[in-house]
Design an enzyme around this catalytic site. Structure first.
Site, short mmCIF file in Angstrom:
data_model
loop_
_atom_site.label_atom_id
_atom_site.label_comp_id
_atom_site.label_asym_id
_atom_site.label_seq_id
_atom_site.Cartn_x
_atom_site.Cartn_y
_atom_site.Cartn_z
N ASN A 29 -9.48 -3.99 7.60
CA ASN A 29 -9.27 -4.74 8.84
C ASN A 29 -10.15 -4.14 9.93
O ASN A 29 -10.79 -3.10 9.74
CB ASN A 29 -7.78 -4.78 9.24
N ASP A 47 -1.65 -8.45 2.62
CA ASP A 47 -1.38 -8.65 1.20
C ASP A 47 -1.74 -10.07 0.78
O ASP A 47 -2.33 -10.29 -0.28
CB ASP A 47 0.10 -8.41 0.89
N LYS A 73 -9.55 -2.66 12.83
CA LYS A 73 -9.18 -1.33 13.33
C LYS A 73 -9.65 -0.24 12.37
O LYS A 73 -10.17 0.79 12.79
CB LYS A 73 -7.66 -1.26 13.53
N GLU A 74 -9.47 -0.48 11.07
CA GLU A 74 -9.84 0.52 10.07
C GLU A 74 -11.34 0.80 10.06
O GLU A 74 -11.76 1.96 10.02
CB GLU A 74 -9.40 0.04 8.68
#
Length: 323
Positions: A204, A274, A206-207
Protein backbone atom coordinates in the site's frame (compact mmCIF):
# COMPACT_ATOMS: atom_id res chain seq x y z
CA UNK A 1 -23.06 -4.81 -27.23
CA UNK A 2 -22.87 -6.24 -23.68
CA UNK A 3 -19.57 -6.15 -21.85
CA UNK A 4 -17.69 -9.46 -21.53
CA UNK A 5 -17.51 -10.85 -18.00
CA UNK A 6 -13.89 -11.67 -17.04
CA UNK A 7 -15.05 -13.02 -13.68
CA UNK A 8 -16.17 -16.22 -15.41
CA UNK A 9 -12.46 -16.92 -16.00
CA UNK A 10 -11.85 -17.10 -12.23
CA UNK A 11 -13.78 -20.34 -11.85
CA UNK A 12 -11.69 -23.28 -10.57
CA UNK A 13 -8.40 -21.36 -10.72
CA UNK A 14 -6.13 -22.86 -8.04
CA UNK A 15 -4.41 -20.34 -5.76
CA UNK A 16 -1.83 -21.63 -3.28
CA UNK A 17 -1.84 -19.17 -0.37
CA UNK A 18 1.12 -19.03 2.01
CA UNK A 19 0.63 -16.61 4.85
CA UNK A 20 -0.29 -15.65 8.39
CA UNK A 21 -3.73 -16.66 9.61
CA UNK A 22 -5.78 -15.30 12.48
CA UNK A 23 -9.21 -15.04 14.02
CA UNK A 24 -10.97 -11.67 13.96
CA UNK A 25 -13.27 -11.65 16.99
CA UNK A 26 -16.02 -9.05 17.41
CA UNK A 27 -17.36 -8.42 20.91
CA UNK A 28 -20.51 -6.35 20.35
CA UNK A 29 -22.93 -4.48 22.54
CA UNK A 30 -24.31 -1.12 23.58
CA UNK A 31 -22.90 1.64 25.77
CA UNK A 32 -25.10 3.93 27.84
CA UNK A 33 -22.93 4.83 30.82
CA UNK A 34 -19.39 5.45 32.02
CA UNK A 35 -17.86 3.16 34.62
CA UNK A 36 -17.74 4.54 38.19
CA UNK A 37 -14.41 2.72 38.61
CA UNK A 38 -12.54 4.50 35.78
CA UNK A 39 -13.38 6.96 32.96
CA UNK A 40 -14.19 4.17 30.50
CA UNK A 41 -17.45 3.12 28.80
CA UNK A 42 -19.34 0.11 30.12
CA UNK A 43 -20.28 -2.30 27.32
CA UNK A 44 -23.51 -4.24 27.76
CA UNK A 45 -22.49 -7.45 25.93
CA UNK A 46 -25.02 -8.52 23.31
CA UNK A 47 -23.13 -10.76 20.88
CA UNK A 48 -19.74 -12.24 20.04
CA UNK A 49 -18.68 -13.35 16.56
CA UNK A 50 -15.51 -15.00 15.24
CA UNK A 51 -14.41 -14.56 11.61
CA UNK A 52 -11.46 -15.84 9.59
CA UNK A 53 -8.77 -13.19 9.13
CA UNK A 54 -5.42 -12.64 7.43
CA UNK A 55 -4.49 -15.27 4.86
CA UNK A 56 -7.62 -17.26 5.72
CA UNK A 57 -9.72 -14.25 4.71
CA UNK A 58 -7.82 -14.31 1.40
CA UNK A 59 -8.81 -17.97 1.06
CA UNK A 60 -12.45 -17.02 1.71
CA UNK A 61 -12.26 -14.30 -0.96
CA UNK A 62 -10.75 -16.69 -3.52
CA UNK A 63 -13.47 -19.24 -2.76
CA UNK A 64 -16.21 -16.60 -2.96
CA UNK A 65 -14.99 -15.61 -6.43
CA UNK A 66 -15.11 -19.18 -7.74
CA UNK A 67 -11.44 -20.06 -7.27
CA UNK A 68 -9.94 -22.96 -5.32
CA UNK A 69 -7.76 -21.84 -2.39
CA UNK A 70 -5.03 -24.10 -0.97
CA UNK A 71 -3.93 -22.53 2.31
CA UNK A 72 -0.54 -23.20 3.94
CA UNK A 73 -0.04 -21.71 7.40
CA UNK A 74 0.65 -22.35 11.09
CA UNK A 75 -1.31 -22.07 14.33
CA UNK A 76 -0.46 -22.78 17.93
CA UNK A 77 -1.44 -25.96 19.76
CA UNK A 78 -4.03 -24.03 21.73
CA UNK A 79 -7.74 -23.33 22.01
CA UNK A 80 -7.55 -20.50 19.46
CA UNK A 81 -5.85 -22.79 16.94
CA UNK A 82 -8.62 -25.36 17.40
CA UNK A 83 -11.27 -22.65 17.04
CA UNK A 84 -9.55 -21.48 13.84
CA UNK A 85 -9.83 -24.97 12.34
CA UNK A 86 -13.51 -25.10 13.31
CA UNK A 87 -14.12 -21.83 11.45
CA UNK A 88 -12.27 -23.19 8.41
CA UNK A 89 -14.43 -26.33 8.47
CA UNK A 90 -17.61 -24.24 8.73
CA UNK A 91 -16.59 -22.36 5.57
CA UNK A 92 -15.70 -25.54 3.68
CA UNK A 93 -11.99 -24.68 3.61
CA UNK A 94 -9.34 -27.41 3.80
CA UNK A 95 -7.17 -27.46 6.93
CA UNK A 96 -4.78 -30.17 5.71
CA UNK A 97 -1.87 -27.72 5.41
CA UNK A 98 -2.51 -25.77 8.62
CA UNK A 99 0.39 -26.95 10.78
CA UNK A 100 0.28 -26.72 14.61
CA UNK A 101 3.48 -25.45 16.25
CA UNK A 102 4.21 -26.36 19.86
CA UNK A 103 4.74 -23.41 22.20
CA UNK A 104 3.29 -20.88 19.75
CA UNK A 105 0.22 -18.75 20.45
CA UNK A 106 -2.35 -18.55 17.65
CA UNK A 107 -3.26 -15.01 16.58
CA UNK A 108 -6.62 -13.62 17.62
CA UNK A 109 -7.62 -9.96 17.32
CA UNK A 110 -10.55 -9.08 19.56
CA UNK A 111 -12.39 -5.88 18.70
CA UNK A 112 -14.77 -4.43 21.28
CA UNK A 113 -17.58 -2.71 19.37
CA UNK A 114 -20.37 -0.35 20.47
CA UNK A 115 -22.57 -0.34 17.39
CA UNK A 116 -20.19 0.46 14.53
CA UNK A 117 -17.71 2.23 16.83
CA UNK A 118 -14.57 0.31 17.80
CA UNK A 119 -13.73 1.00 21.45
CA UNK A 120 -10.72 -1.25 21.91
CA UNK A 121 -8.67 -3.97 20.20
CA UNK A 122 -6.93 -6.76 22.10
CA UNK A 123 -4.27 -8.85 20.31
CA UNK A 124 -3.12 -12.29 21.51
CA UNK A 125 -0.30 -13.76 19.40
CA UNK A 126 3.24 -14.99 18.93
CA UNK A 127 5.15 -13.08 16.23
CA UNK A 128 8.66 -14.50 16.56
CA UNK A 129 9.97 -15.96 13.25
CA UNK A 130 9.53 -19.69 12.75
CA UNK A 131 12.59 -21.92 13.15
CA UNK A 132 14.60 -23.65 10.42
CA UNK A 133 12.97 -27.04 11.07
CA UNK A 134 9.53 -25.49 10.60
CA UNK A 135 10.65 -23.77 7.40
CA UNK A 136 11.87 -27.10 6.05
CA UNK A 137 8.65 -28.91 7.00
CA UNK A 138 6.40 -26.32 5.37
CA UNK A 139 8.53 -26.01 2.23
CA UNK A 140 8.73 -29.78 1.74
CA UNK A 141 4.94 -29.94 1.95
CA UNK A 142 4.62 -27.15 -0.62
CA UNK A 143 7.12 -28.90 -2.88
CA UNK A 144 5.33 -32.23 -2.55
CA UNK A 145 1.95 -30.62 -3.26
CA UNK A 146 3.24 -28.87 -6.38
CA UNK A 147 4.74 -32.12 -7.67
CA UNK A 148 1.30 -33.72 -7.76
CA UNK A 149 -1.02 -30.77 -8.41
CA UNK A 150 -1.34 -27.94 -10.91
CA UNK A 151 -1.45 -24.51 -9.32
CA UNK A 152 -2.22 -21.31 -11.23
CA UNK A 153 -0.73 -18.73 -8.82
CA UNK A 154 1.16 -18.70 -5.51
CA UNK A 155 0.10 -15.88 -3.19
CA UNK A 156 2.13 -14.67 -0.19
CA UNK A 157 -0.02 -12.92 2.44
CA UNK A 158 2.35 -11.38 4.96
CA UNK A 159 1.09 -9.97 8.26
CA UNK A 160 4.42 -9.93 10.16
CA UNK A 161 3.32 -12.82 12.37
CA UNK A 162 6.47 -14.89 11.87
CA UNK A 163 5.58 -17.42 9.16
CA UNK A 164 7.06 -15.69 6.12
CA UNK A 165 10.77 -15.64 6.86
CA UNK A 166 13.38 -14.91 4.13
CA UNK A 167 14.43 -18.55 3.67
CA UNK A 168 10.86 -19.79 3.11
CA UNK A 169 10.07 -16.86 0.82
CA UNK A 170 13.21 -17.35 -1.28
CA UNK A 171 12.81 -21.12 -1.64
CA UNK A 172 9.13 -20.86 -2.59
CA UNK A 173 9.67 -18.13 -5.20
CA UNK A 174 12.60 -20.03 -6.72
CA UNK A 175 10.46 -23.19 -6.95
CA UNK A 176 7.55 -21.25 -8.44
CA UNK A 177 9.78 -19.63 -11.07
CA UNK A 178 11.30 -23.02 -11.92
CA UNK A 179 7.80 -24.46 -12.43
CA UNK A 180 6.53 -21.38 -14.32
CA UNK A 181 3.95 -20.46 -11.66
CA UNK A 182 3.24 -16.70 -11.26
CA UNK A 183 3.63 -15.27 -7.75
CA UNK A 184 2.03 -12.33 -5.97
CA UNK A 185 2.72 -10.79 -2.58
CA UNK A 186 0.95 -8.47 -0.17
CA UNK A 187 4.08 -7.48 1.84
CA UNK A 188 4.63 -6.16 5.34
CA UNK A 189 7.53 -4.40 7.03
CA UNK A 190 9.81 -7.14 8.37
CA UNK A 191 10.59 -8.87 5.07
CA UNK A 192 9.47 -6.15 2.68
CA UNK A 193 12.44 -6.52 0.31
CA UNK A 194 12.74 -10.32 0.59
CA UNK A 195 10.46 -11.09 -2.37
CA UNK A 196 13.06 -11.02 -5.14
CA UNK A 197 11.76 -12.49 -8.39
CA UNK A 198 8.08 -12.20 -7.48
CA UNK A 199 5.71 -11.59 -10.41
CA UNK A 200 3.41 -9.01 -8.82
CA UNK A 201 4.33 -6.85 -5.82
CA UNK A 202 1.39 -5.13 -4.05
CA UNK A 203 2.26 -2.79 -1.17
CA UNK A 204 0.00 0.00 0.00
CA UNK A 205 1.04 3.63 -0.32
CA UNK A 206 2.08 4.04 3.33
CA UNK A 207 4.30 0.95 3.17
CA UNK A 208 6.21 1.98 0.06
CA UNK A 209 6.44 5.64 1.12
CA UNK A 210 8.33 4.53 4.24
CA UNK A 211 10.82 2.50 2.20
CA UNK A 212 11.87 4.61 -0.76
CA UNK A 213 14.78 7.04 -0.41
CA UNK A 214 12.94 10.04 -1.91
CA UNK A 215 9.73 11.97 -1.15
CA UNK A 216 6.63 10.19 -2.45
CA UNK A 217 3.11 11.39 -3.08
CA UNK A 218 0.18 9.98 -5.06
CA UNK A 219 1.04 11.71 -8.33
CA UNK A 220 1.52 9.44 -11.33
CA UNK A 221 5.07 10.72 -11.84
CA UNK A 222 6.31 9.90 -8.34
CA UNK A 223 4.43 6.62 -8.10
CA UNK A 224 6.09 5.58 -11.36
CA UNK A 225 9.44 6.49 -9.81
CA UNK A 226 8.48 4.35 -6.80
CA UNK A 227 7.62 1.42 -9.10
CA UNK A 228 11.03 1.72 -10.78
CA UNK A 229 12.69 1.71 -7.36
CA UNK A 230 10.79 -1.50 -6.49
CA UNK A 231 11.71 -3.15 -9.80
CA UNK A 232 15.40 -2.32 -9.33
CA UNK A 233 15.33 -4.15 -5.98
CA UNK A 234 13.02 -7.08 -6.73
CA UNK A 235 13.12 -7.60 -10.52
CA UNK A 236 9.33 -8.02 -10.44
CA UNK A 237 7.14 -7.78 -13.55
CA UNK A 238 4.14 -5.91 -12.13
CA UNK A 239 3.73 -3.34 -9.36
CA UNK A 240 0.35 -2.47 -7.88
CA UNK A 241 0.12 0.12 -5.09
CA UNK A 242 -3.17 0.63 -3.27
CA UNK A 243 -3.86 4.30 -2.55
CA UNK A 244 -6.89 4.04 -0.26
CA UNK A 245 -9.46 6.68 -1.30
CA UNK A 246 -7.29 7.69 -4.29
CA UNK A 247 -7.67 4.29 -5.98
CA UNK A 248 -4.95 1.93 -7.22
CA UNK A 249 -1.72 2.62 -9.11
CA UNK A 250 -0.40 -0.02 -11.50
CA UNK A 251 2.78 -0.37 -13.52
CA UNK A 252 4.38 -2.87 -15.85
CA UNK A 253 7.21 -2.54 -18.35
CA UNK A 254 4.96 -0.78 -20.88
CA UNK A 255 2.48 1.40 -19.03
CA UNK A 256 1.51 3.01 -15.73
CA UNK A 257 -1.83 4.44 -14.61
CA UNK A 258 -4.05 5.19 -11.63
CA UNK A 259 -7.48 3.57 -11.47
CA UNK A 260 -9.56 6.05 -9.42
CA UNK A 261 -11.74 4.85 -6.56
CA UNK A 262 -15.50 5.30 -6.59
CA UNK A 263 -16.91 7.46 -3.77
CA UNK A 264 -18.46 5.19 -1.15
CA UNK A 265 -19.81 5.30 2.39
CA UNK A 266 -16.99 3.57 4.25
CA UNK A 267 -17.98 1.36 7.19
CA UNK A 268 -14.71 -0.51 7.78
CA UNK A 269 -11.43 -0.82 5.84
CA UNK A 270 -10.37 -4.04 7.63
CA UNK A 271 -9.76 -6.83 5.13
CA UNK A 272 -9.88 -4.63 2.03
CA UNK A 273 -6.25 -5.45 1.20
CA UNK A 274 -7.05 -9.17 1.44
CA UNK A 275 -9.84 -8.73 -1.10
CA UNK A 276 -7.72 -6.68 -3.50
CA UNK A 277 -4.86 -9.19 -3.53
CA UNK A 278 -7.32 -12.10 -3.95
CA UNK A 279 -8.84 -10.51 -7.05
CA UNK A 280 -5.40 -9.68 -8.44
CA UNK A 281 -4.24 -13.29 -7.91
CA UNK A 282 -7.27 -14.73 -9.72
CA UNK A 283 -6.94 -12.14 -12.49
CA UNK A 284 -3.26 -13.07 -12.85
CA UNK A 285 -4.28 -16.74 -13.05
CA UNK A 286 -6.87 -15.85 -15.70
CA UNK A 287 -4.23 -13.89 -17.66
CA UNK A 288 -6.31 -10.71 -17.73
CA UNK A 289 -4.77 -7.46 -18.90
CA UNK A 290 -3.39 -5.19 -16.18
CA UNK A 291 -6.12 -2.54 -16.52
CA UNK A 292 -8.84 -5.18 -16.19
CA UNK A 293 -7.10 -6.73 -13.17
CA UNK A 294 -6.86 -3.41 -11.37
CA UNK A 295 -10.40 -2.29 -12.24
CA UNK A 296 -11.88 -5.46 -10.75
CA UNK A 297 -9.66 -5.29 -7.67
CA UNK A 298 -10.56 -1.63 -7.13
CA UNK A 299 -14.30 -2.33 -7.21
CA UNK A 300 -14.00 -5.39 -4.95
CA UNK A 301 -11.87 -3.56 -2.38
CA UNK A 302 -14.34 -0.69 -2.30
CA UNK A 303 -17.33 -2.98 -1.86
CA UNK A 304 -15.99 -4.75 1.23
CA UNK A 305 -15.25 -1.36 2.82
CA UNK A 306 -19.00 -0.65 2.78
CA UNK A 307 -19.63 -3.55 5.19
CA UNK A 308 -18.60 -3.54 8.88
CA UNK A 309 -15.99 -6.10 9.92
CA UNK A 310 -13.77 -8.42 7.91
CA UNK A 311 -15.84 -9.91 5.07
CA UNK A 312 -15.19 -11.62 1.75
CA UNK A 313 -16.28 -10.00 -1.50
CA UNK A 314 -19.60 -11.11 -2.96
CA UNK A 315 -19.27 -12.41 -6.55
CA UNK A 316 -22.77 -11.34 -7.55
CA UNK A 317 -22.27 -7.79 -6.24
CA UNK A 318 -18.89 -7.52 -7.96
CA UNK A 319 -20.33 -8.73 -11.27
CA UNK A 320 -23.26 -6.33 -11.02
CA UNK A 321 -21.10 -3.24 -10.44
CA UNK A 322 -18.48 -4.24 -13.00
CA UNK A 323 -20.99 -5.04 -15.76
Amino acid sequence: MSKANPLTLFKDKKILILGDVMIDRYIMGGVNRISPEAPVPVLNLENQEDRLGGASNVALNVQSLGGIPILFSIVGQDETGQRFKELMDQQGLDTHFIFPVRGRKSTIKSRVMAGSQQLLRIDEETTIPIQAKEVEHIFLNIQHFLEGNEVDVILFQDYNKGLLVPDLIEKTIQLANKLGIPTIVDPKADNFWSYKGVTLFKPNFKEIKERVNFPLDTSLELLSKGASYIRDKLKNDLTVITLSADGIFANNHQTCFIEPAKKRIIADVCGAGDTVVSVLALALAAKLELREMVKLANIAGGQVCEIPGVVAVNLESLQKEYL
